[in-house]
Design an enzyme around this catalytic site. Sequence first.
Site, short mmCIF file in Angstrom:
data_model
loop_
_atom_site.label_atom_id
_atom_site.label_comp_id
_atom_site.label_asym_id
_atom_site.label_seq_id
_atom_site.Cartn_x
_atom_site.Cartn_y
_atom_site.Cartn_z
N TYR A 39 0.84 -1.19 0.00
CA TYR A 39 0.00 0.00 0.00
C TYR A 39 0.87 1.24 0.00
CZ TYR A 39 0.81 0.66 5.06
OH TYR A 39 1.38 0.87 6.30
N CYS A 40 0.32 2.31 -0.55
CA CYS A 40 0.94 3.64 -0.47
C CYS A 40 -0.13 4.59 0.05
CB CYS A 40 1.54 4.07 -1.81
SG CYS A 40 0.35 4.16 -3.18
N TRP A 41 -0.03 5.86 -0.24
CA TRP A 41 -0.98 6.82 0.32
C TRP A 41 -2.39 6.65 -0.25
CZ3 TRP A 41 -2.75 9.34 4.02
CH2 TRP A 41 -3.55 10.49 3.89
#
Length: 333
Positions: A91-93
């Site tokens: 996951y990222c932002w």
Amino acid sequence: MSQLMSIDTFLDSEEVLVDVRTPSEFLKAHIPKALNIPLLTDQERAEVGTLYRHKGKEKAVLKGLDLVGPKMSDIVRSFLEVAPKRTVRLYCWRGGQRSQSVAWLLEQAGFKAKILKDGYKSFRRWVLNHFEREYQFRVLGGYTGVGKSDLLQILENKGAQVLDLEKEAHHRGSAFGGIGLPKQPSTQHYENKLAMRLRAFDMRLPIWLEDESRLVGKCAVPEFLFQQISRAQLFVVCRTIEERIVRLCQLYGVEQKQSLIDACMRIKKRLGLEHTKKAISLIEAGLLDEATLIILKYYDKKYQYSIDKRVVSLYLNGSEMSDVQLAERLLNR
């Protein structure tokens, strides 16, 4: 081909969990148990972001490729170290460019990647929604030093559901509460940890926790959760002041005198100048029991004011039974 997943499905999966955001984003808060293998450093992300705002997406993407290209092999090696089976959750932002880019890179190395749809923002929405649910809380109360934290541990060992607000905050809740404990998490990460603990519970069964103020050190208990705790059944443990002093001296007697003195100074306005001076003098002389007696007068008055506004379901005399017997009494209610 990477797989895009909703938050609940993503959390239910068991693959190694990796946060590909920058180190500072990760340090502020992240999904508990996630590892951090950043695609970009903090400085690199700032540079790409500046280009995006002033020169447009194409310039920013090209700069990102320039930055990532030379370290692609190192990124893959980092993933191989933590996920030798080559299956990961990412996951990222926002579940966009960074996680998609890392997923593509890993697929070239034979990985299977699952990506959180809408990224960390999706997780945060999920966290805040968790605090709006209704829980069957059972609250342990009592003056400082009656052993509430010890009781919670015994309850948990006996199979009860326990949400330890102090343990997750790395703080015991008073001016002395951070002594000897790790650095506190941010309030946001504290919320993340609490939500993940609540997720593991059966909502049909009671959840035991300790009576706390809104702030546990610097960590704020979520407002809706705090209101539920304030309305929950309260079980107050009572012990003599002598017993409480013994417990507190056992807990804090191993700590540096200066740490205890610093804590006294943090409450000097409420403790009073003369009492503060006296307590510090006693600590310096190694008379922690006498210093504790002075300090408890402040904390007892503070807690009594709080408890007077609550309805107590049961008072338990801890002087007449062991901690194990107390826990069994609570569980048999």
